[in-house]
Design a protein around this motif. Structure first.
Motif, PDB file in Angstrom:
ATOM      1  N   GLU A  32     119.923  54.923  38.343  1.00 15.85           N
ATOM      2  CA  GLU A  32     120.119  53.575  37.876  1.00 15.85           C
ATOM      3  C   GLU A  32     120.481  53.539  36.310  1.00 15.85           C
ATOM      4  OE1 GLU A  32     116.357  51.924  39.078  1.00 15.85           O
ATOM      5  OE2 GLU A  32     117.119  51.292  41.009  1.00 15.85           O
TER       6      GLU A  32
ATOM      7  N   ILE B  71     132.919  57.978  29.908  1.00 18.52           N
ATOM      8  CA  ILE B  71     132.758  57.255  31.001  1.00 18.52           C
ATOM      9  C   ILE B  71     133.114  58.407  31.998  1.00 18.52           C
ATOM     10  CG2 ILE B  71     134.007  55.800  32.762  1.00 18.52           C
ATOM     11  CD1 ILE B  71     134.542  53.879  30.616  1.00 18.52           C
TER      12      ILE B  71
ATOM     13  N   ALA C 167     123.869  54.541  35.934  1.00 25.34           N
ATOM     14  CA  ALA C 167     124.902  53.460  36.380  1.00 25.34           C
ATOM     15  C   ALA C 167     124.874  52.348  35.413  1.00 25.34           C
ATOM     16  CB  ALA C 167     124.433  52.929  37.683  1.00 25.34           C
ATOM     17  N   ALA C 168     123.519  52.090  34.893  1.00 18.80           N
ATOM     18  CA  ALA C 168     123.845  51.123  33.551  1.00 18.80           C
ATOM     19  C   ALA C 168     124.576  51.456  32.445  1.00 18.80           C
ATOM     20  CB  ALA C 168     122.332  50.866  33.082  1.00 18.80           C
ATOM     21  N   ARG C 169     124.469  52.888  32.167  1.00 17.10           N
ATOM     22  CA  ARG C 169     125.132  53.389  31.131  1.00 17.10           C
ATOM     23  C   ARG C 169     126.743  53.457  31.384  1.00 17.10           C
ATOM     24  NH1 ARG C 169     123.061  59.164  29.365  1.00 17.10           N
ATOM     25  NH2 ARG C 169     124.566  58.894  27.963  1.00 17.10           N
ATOM     26  N   VAL C 170     127.174  53.550  32.607  1.00 19.78           N
ATOM     27  CA  VAL C 170     128.491  53.608  32.880  1.00 19.78           C
ATOM     28  C   VAL C 170     129.005  52.328  33.042  1.00 19.78           C
ATOM     29  CG1 VAL C 170     130.113  53.787  34.863  1.00 19.78           C
ATOM     30  CG2 VAL C 170     128.523  55.550  34.524  1.00 19.78           C
ATOM     31  N   ASP C 171     128.118  51.059  33.458  1.00 22.42           N
ATOM     32  CA  ASP C 171     128.474  49.814  33.224  1.00 22.42           C
ATOM     33  C   ASP C 171     128.830  49.313  31.730  1.00 22.42           C
ATOM     34  OD1 ASP C 171     129.135  47.045  34.622  1.00 22.42           O
ATOM     35  OD2 ASP C 171     127.091  46.726  33.229  1.00 22.42           O
ATOM     36  N   LEU C 172     127.996  49.803  30.834  1.00 21.90           N
ATOM     37  CA  LEU C 172     127.974  49.400  29.598  1.00 21.90           C
ATOM     38  C   LEU C 172     129.326  49.946  28.804  1.00 21.90           C
ATOM     39  CD1 LEU C 172     126.531  48.009  27.133  1.00 21.90           C
ATOM     40  CD2 LEU C 172     125.433  50.150  26.612  1.00 21.90           C
TER      41      LEU C 172
ATOM     42  N   GLN D 289     131.921  50.869  30.395  1.00 21.64           N
ATOM     43  CA  GLN D 289     133.232  50.162  30.707  1.00 21.64           C
ATOM     44  C   GLN D 289     133.501  48.716  30.169  1.00 21.64           C
ATOM     45  OE1 GLN D 289     135.279  51.375  32.880  1.00 21.64           O
ATOM     46  NE2 GLN D 289     134.363  52.563  34.642  1.00 21.64           N
ATOM     47  N   GLN D 290     132.136  48.074  29.855  1.00 21.44           N
ATOM     48  CA  GLN D 290     132.428  46.897  29.075  1.00 21.44           C
ATOM     49  C   GLN D 290     133.046  47.200  27.877  1.00 21.44           C
ATOM     50  OE1 GLN D 290     128.629  44.709  28.985  1.00 21.44           O
ATOM     51  NE2 GLN D 290     128.313  45.081  31.304  1.00 21.44           N
TER      52      GLN D 290
ATOM     53  N   LYS E 223     130.161  59.586  34.417  1.00 25.28           N
ATOM     54  CA  LYS E 223     130.400  59.525  36.236  1.00 25.28           C
ATOM     55  C   LYS E 223     130.083  60.713  36.576  1.00 25.28           C
ATOM     56  CE  LYS E 223     133.856  55.807  36.256  1.00 25.28           C
ATOM     57  NZ  LYS E 223     135.169  55.422  36.935  1.00 25.28           N
TER      58      LYS E 223
END
Length: 446
Positions: A89, A194, A92-97, A99-100, A198
């Protein structure tokens, strides 16, 4: 059943505890060895119980002993699953950040590219306007006043304005290019981040799956232990009435054996006492005939622990695996005897099947072969009366017997080969000594 209920309760609470340190392999081996030793003790303690039931009781001890460790292992595995989930989790949060952040940089790059394009257009427009106005005069033209379009002052104003506008546009273009280069470098760094995140997320997912698989296996182990414990407990409880009836028969048969030995010893002692009186009377008659004083009769007394000269009935290398005396029902097992245990009237030698069995002392075989007293193929030897004490030895569970009823045997003579016949859970020699019609600890006579 209480133990089973407690085990179920512990399983239901498995997700609530903190994981404890994993036990070392040697600790686990020690615990397993201790469990197996306890199971063997349980099986051995149920000497007059069916061997399958005794094995079930031993297995029950092992399953009950393994259950707490299996439940602890399940708790630890569940803790690793929770840790792996948190890691997944977080990644995943770091990947999302990231990506943003990448989207913002890409948007900034598009804006920068548009600004650069606009600035280049502006520079082109300045150049075109100057061209339409007659061009920006060179320094030489300004110096010699060669200007057809107006006064020198106007020409210089026009040149100054054109240069300022162009310089401002070029400065802006340079700044935008620098910003663009910086944004592209940031974008490359973010894309690398990223990719790294990943890869870490994929590894974390693999660890999570492995942790879940491990937890599932631990859960299956706990479930099986509980199921096996419940099954064995139910099996033993169901068998209890029949076993108790069988034990009652064994007890009755043993009482008959004890009565048989007591009656035989009584006759032997009476015969011995009668012989002692006859000898004393003959001595008194001889004394009277010789005019000598007649001494009162006192039967000779010989300490029983040395009177018969008993030897071990098996080779010296064979260990004693169970002693004489009260055998308490081991904790966690079924009390088939209904009294918390039973009296073990002999000692057990851990002889493998086929080990020679010898007469502990000289005597007369008064029972040989199969008997219904739980001893299987047995040998019973009367050693007569010494110093007023009668002695009988008994040898149970033999594979075969090589002497017959009424046969005289000498001390150390081969009488049988050890086995596991009758009510026995494994190869051994059950050896009893009956002194003056009562079972006594053979170790006090050997």
């Amino acid at each position: 059943m209480k133990l089973v209920a407690a085990a179920l309760a512990l399983t239901l609470a498995a997700g609530l505890g903190a994981a404890a340190p994993i036990a070392r392999a040697d600790d686990l081996e020690d615990k397993q060895s201790a469990l197996e030793a306890e199971a063997a003790r349980v099986e051995q303690s149920l000497e007059f119980v069916d061997s399958k039931i005794a094995k079930a009781a031993g297995d029950l001890v092992i399953y009950q002993g393994r259950l707490p460790g299996a439940q602890q292992a399940l708790l630890e595995a569940q803790g690793r699953v929770a840790s792996a989930v948190r890691e997944v989790e977080a990644l995943a949060a770091r990947v999302d950040l990231a990506q943003q952040n990448k989207a913002k940089i890409q948007e900034q790059l598009e804006n920068d590219k548009q600004k650069i394009s606009d600035t280049k257009k502006l520079i082109g427009q300045i150049a075109a306007q100057a061209y339409k106005s007659g061009g920006v005069p060179t320094n030489v033209a300004l110096l010699f006043g060669s200007n057809d379009g107006g006064s020198l002052t106007e020409t210089m104003d026009l040149a100054d304005q054109a240069m300022r506008s162009q310089n401002a546009a070029m400065t802006k273009l340079t700044q935008q290019n620098a910003t663009n280069v910086n944004s592209e470098a940031r974008l490359a760094a973010v894309e690398e981040e990223i990719r790294d995140l990943k890869a870490k997320a994929d590894a974390a997912l693999a660890r999570e799956k492995a942790a879940r698989d491990e937890a599932a296996a631990k859960k299956a182990e706990v479930d099986k232990l509980i199921a096996d414990t419940t099954r064995l407990n139910s099996q033993l409880q169901a068998a209890k009435p029949g076993i108790q009836a069988k034990l009652a028969q064994v007890k009755e048969q043993q009482a008959t054996v004890a009565a048989e030995i007591a009656e035989r010893d009584r006759r032997l002692r009476e015969a011995w006492e009668a012989e002692q009186r006859r000898i004393a009377e003959a001595a008194a008659a001889a004394a009277r005939a010789a005019n000598k004083p007649v001494l009162p009769y006192n039967p000779p007394v010989v300490p029983p622990n040395s009177a018969f000269g008993l030897i071990h009935p098996v080779p010296a290398s064979v260990p004693i695996t169970s002693g004489f005396g009260w055998r308490a029902t081991p904790p966690g097992t079924i009390d088939f005897y209904g009294q918390g245990g039973y009296m073990h009237t002999g000692i057990d030698f851990g002889a493998s099947c086929g080990t020679p069995v010898y007469a502990a002392a000289a005597g007369t075989v008064f029972s040989a072969g199969w008997g219904n007293d739980g001893g299987g193929n047995r040998v019973k030897i009367s050693h007569g009366v010494v110093g007023g004490h009668s002695l009988t030895t008994v040898y149970y569970h033999n594979t075969s017997v090589v002497v017959s009823e009424g046969q005289q045997v000498s001390r150390g003579q081969l009488i049988a080969y050890s086995g596991t016949t009758g009510n026995s859970t494994g190869c051994h020699v059950h050896f009893e000594t009956w002194l003056d019609s009562a079972a006594v600890d053979p170790m006090t006579l050997l």
